[in-house]
Enzyme design. Structure first.
Site, PDB file in Angstrom:
ATOM      1  N   HIS A   1       0.822  -1.213   0.000  1.00 47.61           N
ATOM      2  CA  HIS A   1       0.000   0.000   0.000  1.00 47.61           C
ATOM      3  C   HIS A   1       0.859   1.267   0.000  1.00 47.61           C
ATOM      4  CE1 HIS A   1      -3.186   2.680   2.172  1.00 47.61           C
ATOM      5  NE2 HIS A   1      -3.165   2.898   0.872  1.00 47.61           N
TER       6      HIS A   1
ATOM      7  N   HIS B   1       1.491   4.958  -2.795  1.00 42.78           N
ATOM      8  CA  HIS B   1       1.636   6.341  -2.313  1.00 42.78           C
ATOM      9  C   HIS B   1       3.026   6.911  -2.578  1.00 42.78           C
ATOM     10  CE1 HIS B   1      -2.089   7.089   0.112  1.00 42.78           C
ATOM     11  NE2 HIS B   1      -2.171   5.775  -0.011  1.00 42.78           N
TER      12      HIS B   1
ATOM     13  N   HIS C   1      -3.866   0.871  -6.450  1.00 46.52           N
ATOM     14  CA  HIS C   1      -4.167   1.470  -5.154  1.00 46.52           C
ATOM     15  C   HIS C   1      -5.542   1.045  -4.657  1.00 46.52           C
ATOM     16  CE1 HIS C   1      -5.696   4.695  -2.439  1.00 46.52           C
ATOM     17  NE2 HIS C   1      -4.537   4.442  -1.862  1.00 46.52           N
TER      18      HIS C   1
ATOM     19  N   ASN D   1      -6.298  -0.870  -1.089  1.00 44.80           N
ATOM     20  CA  ASN D   1      -6.736   0.106  -0.091  1.00 44.80           C
ATOM     21  C   ASN D   1      -8.177  -0.097   0.375  1.00 44.80           C
ATOM     22  OD1 ASN D   1      -6.276   2.772   1.408  1.00 44.80           O
ATOM     23  ND2 ASN D   1      -8.122   3.205   0.236  1.00 44.80           N
TER      24      ASN D   1
ATOM     25  N   ILE E   1      -6.458   8.889  -0.967  1.00 52.41           N
ATOM     26  CA  ILE E   1      -6.812   8.653   0.428  1.00 52.41           C
ATOM     27  C   ILE E   1      -5.882   7.592   0.986  1.00 52.41           C
ATOM     28  CG2 ILE E   1      -8.492   6.854  -0.008  1.00 52.41           C
ATOM     29  CD1 ILE E   1      -8.773   9.614   2.655  1.00 52.41           C
TER      30      ILE E   1
END
Length: 813
Positions: A474, A479, A665, A669, A813
């Site tokens: 993740h 990110h 993602h 997520n 997010i």
């Protein structure tokens, strides 16, 4: 548009008159933004429409850009400008989506270009100076304090996670060294700490919203409201049970599984007292309204996670344990086993012999009559291997209150397409680490203390997988790795560059959420360190894994082949034959990957007619160069970096960027709350090793196995904090924009890309229908499982909230 009292200078024309010093477009007479007008078009709350009247000059031709000055005392958000009845052109759109601060903060007037994409060499001559000057502004000069009105994109190391003035919060600088390589983050220009000039000062939690992020990268007003409301609501949910626990017989422990269920069955009311009063003092009136709106009285009741919604015990079965490796929140770690016994890649000179101690007698009774070699050759043995990732840190982690093993899990593919675990290896380092590993092999059992030990072994695997998921799958692989692409794109690809227009939606809010993460999630003593077994070594471990990150291997087809989960087959859909036919992440992922790649190909081939146009694109080449040498500078010498010398290169590289930002993602997520919102299913830390025979703990294991399990995994407070975090991370906000959608329908003047984008949207809707049908097919057991949770994490669209589906355009997010 928000605000008022602004002036707009008339449009710059690519066909205008020549400036004495530079070839520049003609600037028309200034026009004042006047009265607010109402329209019959419904507008989102907070938006207003204004009318500006320009005196038209026949020499203007097709407007290429407009300049704007804000003479008001505060900033406003400029969404779009639409020119009506432009002679010879009709309607002309300018998509702005930018904050415009008072003109006193700018040395140059803000400029916005029309929705026409140009390669640098094709830009109208009289528009080129403005294009070039805008890029200079966005790059900045690398010095000085950055203020909230600045629009500068620049790089920095992860040197803002620790605090050298607090011994418990000292952390190494991550990035910029061979020991701790890492992608770059956005520069925030905070001053260094007094005791360490290499460490950047941090902001307090109250001030965290002031951390510098280029203003246009910050959350929009709706998302900010939702994010903060959900965050405060969830913090309250965390604090309230903690307060109630004061009266509990076993403070900080779940006494039973029934205790865990109280989180979802609710009934905890707002306590009166200084704790709540102090919290509410820091919440604005609007925020308080958001909280009241969302929950009314209690605020202590979490949504029931999907994993226990249909059946309270199915999560603990071997079938579900294995299925979640294919369709859970971390479906990207399982590999085909190619060598038995499994071997280690750790340096034997440092760590000794770390090869697996699992042998054929451990597993052959679970292979449906096959011998190990036969199962291996038939591609029916798989492994979830967290051994090499964690073993270098086990000794240090176990010196804290956390206690873990480095684990290997072997699984067997059954004839019905499901997996079953056949052995779990739990390894600890020898006291002298150079002497290798001390390992215990656990195998499936249904009765007695052996069954409890097997359940505990699966728990240690789940703990490891939770940490690897959050840190690697993740945080690192979506990110962190994508932020340099956001920065480099804004520094080197003009807003009118076609590749900027292609990628821009996939960067929305990423820098903002990453800045927030650095301040409250991945920082020293932050939520991640407090709730995951990796503790203070969390980001350090992800840095070690980044050494092995390879950009072209992030392409889904490549990644599946490397893990042995697929083989190339020209006769199979998407050119790949899956090793496990019913692998929901791969099945749905390949559909999404193919749709993205087709869209990118249709788009890029419109602008690049041949490879020479790619090679001569100065912005594209400087973008790709800086991305490698600065954004991912610690890996700049790696030979695997793809070229940017052909149309195929552009298509392949942009497809990977969009895949990481959107579908990858989403897959890792938005399943967090559905699966990990119930702590026993995905615990984040363990506090005990396996009890040894002839001890009190072993006796307890025999007489009260459930209590031993709860005493082993995350305690109450850490569990609640973890649930709070993933509830925030798993939500879609009300202004989310999903794959196949754009903020503005008129995002480009070019009809062919618009047509191709429409085709892309239609394809995604077809994929949604296909996913629904597959989830209803009872033969595909991995799509539903004993917990009866359909696989929807790669279902493109969603509503707001905790839906367990939807692919936002970006890591937002």
């Amino acid at each position: 548009m928000y605000g008022s009292a602004s002036t707009a200078r008339q449009t710059l024309s690519p066909n205008g008159l020549l400036d004495e010093k530079k070839f520049r477009g003609k600037i028309g007479k200034p026009a004042i933004l006047e009265d607010w007008i109402s329209t019959i078009t419904p507008l989102t709350v907070g938006e207003s429409t204004y009318e500006v009247t320009f005196d038209w000059d026949v020499e203007i031709g097709l407007p290429g850009a407009f300049l704007i000055q804000n003479l008001h005392h505060s900033e406003f958000y400029l969404m779009t400008l639409t020119l009506e009845n432009v002679p010879g052109h009709g309607q002309v759109h300018f998509v702005c989506n930018s904050w415009v601060y008072p003109s006193k903060y700018y040395t140059n007037d803000r400029i916005f270009f029309a929705n026409k994409a140009y390669l640098p060499s094709e830009t109208p001559t009289l528009l080129s100076p403005y294009r070039e000057e805008e890029m200079v502004i966005l790059r900045g000069d690398g010095t000085g304090m950055l203020e909230k009105w600045d629009r500068v994109y620049d790089y920095a190391l992860y040197n803002d996670l620790g605090d050298p003035d607090d011994e418990e919060k000292v952390r190494p600088v991550i990035g910029g060294s061979s020991e701790y390589p890492y992608p770059r983050r956005g520069r925030t220009s905070r001053p260094p700490t007094e005791s360490d000039p290499n460490t950047e000062t941090r902001l307090s939690l109250v001030e965290s919203m002031k951390i510098y992020v280029p203003r246009d990268e910050r959350f929009g007003h709706l998302k900010k409201s939702d994010f903060l409301a959900y965050g405060v609501e969830s913090i309250l949910k965390f604090l309230l049970p903690e307060v109630e626990a004061i009266a509990d017989d076993t403070l900080n422990e779940f006494d039973s599984f029934e205790d865990v269920m109280k989180l979802y069955n609710g009934g905890i009311k707002l306590p009166q007292g200084p704790l709540l009063d102090g919290l509410l003092e820091n919440i604005s009136l609007q925020m308080f309204k958001e909280i009241i709106r969302s929950d009314g009285e209690g605020l202590a009741k979490y949504s029931i996670p999907q994993v226990i919604e249909a059946d309270l015990s199915a999560w603990s079965t071997d079938e579900e344990f294995a299925r979640e490796m294919l369709a859970g929140v971390n479906p990207v770690s399982i590999h085909l086993l190619k060598v038995f016994p499994p071997i280690s890649k750790l340096d034997a000179n440092v760590y000794g012999n770390q090869d697996s101690s699992i042998r054929a007698p451990h597993i052959e009774e679970h292979l449906d009559g096959l011998e190990v070699d036969e199962a291996l050759k038939a591609n029916r043995l798989f492994i979830l291997d967290h051994h090499d990732t964690l073993m270098p840190y086990v000794k240090r982690i176990n010196a804290t209150s956390n206690k873990i093993y480095a684990t290997r899990t072997l699984l067997f593919l059954q004839k019905d397409g499901t997996l079953k675990p056949v052995a779990i290896e739990l390894s600890l380092p020898h006291e002298d680490e150079k002497l290798g590993a001390i390992s215990k092999v656990c195998t499936p059992a249904k009765d007695g203390v052996e069954a409890t030990i097997w359940q505990l072994a699966k728990t240690y695997v789940a703990v490891n997988d939770s940490g690897v998921h959050q840190l690697i799958s993740h945080w690192l692989n979506t990110h962190a790795v994508i932020e340099p692409f956001v920065i480099a794109t804004n520094r080197h690809l003009s807003v009118i560059h076609p590749i900027n227009k292609l990628l821009h939606p996939h960067f929305r809010d990423t820098m903002n959420i990453n800045a927030s993460a650095r301040n409250v999630l991945i920082n020293s003593k932050g939520i991640l360190e407090r709730t995951f077994f990796t503790g203070k070594y969390s980001i350090e471990i992800s840095s070690k894994i980044y050494k092995n990150w390879v950009f072209p291997n992030q392409a889904l087809p490549v990644e599946l082949v490397l893990r042995g989960m697929a083989v190339e087959d020209s006769n199979a859909p998407h050119g790949l034959r899956l090793t496990i036919e019913d692998y929901p992440y791969a099945v749905d992922g390949l559909e999404i990957w193919s749709a993205i790649k087709t869209w990118v190909q249709d788009y890029c081939t419109f602008y690049y007619k041949n490879d020479g146009m790619v090679q001569s694109d100065t912005e594209l080449q400087s973008w790709w160069k800086e991305l490698r040498e600065e954004g991912h500078g610690d890996l700049k010498h790696e030979p695997w970096w793809p070229k940017m010398s052909s149309v195929k290169d552009v298509i392949d590289n942009c497809t990977i960027i969009i895949w990481i930002s959107s579908a990858l993602h989403a897959a890792v997520n938005f399943g967090q709350y559905p699966y990990a919102g119930y702590p026993p299913n995905r615990p984040t830390l363990s506090r005990r090793l396996l009890p040894e025979p002839n001890t009190l703990e072993y006796d307890e294991l025999k007489h009260d196995p459930k209590k031993v399990l709860l005493k082993t995994v995350s305690p109450q407070v850490q569990s609640l904090l973890s649930i709070t975090l993933i509830e925030i991370l798993s939500r879609h906000t009300s202004d989310e924009i999903y794959l196949g959608q754009r903020e503005c329908p008129e995002w480009t003047m070019d009809p062919e890309p618009l047509k191709a984008f429409g085709k892309f949207g239609n394809k995604l809707r077809e994929i949604e229908e296909k996913i629904v049908k597959m989830n209803q097919d009872e033969r595909l057991k991995n799509r539903y499982g004993p917990v009866k949770v359909p696989y929807t994490l790669l279902y493109p669209s969603s509503e707001e909230g905790l839906t367990g589906r939807g692919i936002p355009n970006s890591v937002s997010i």
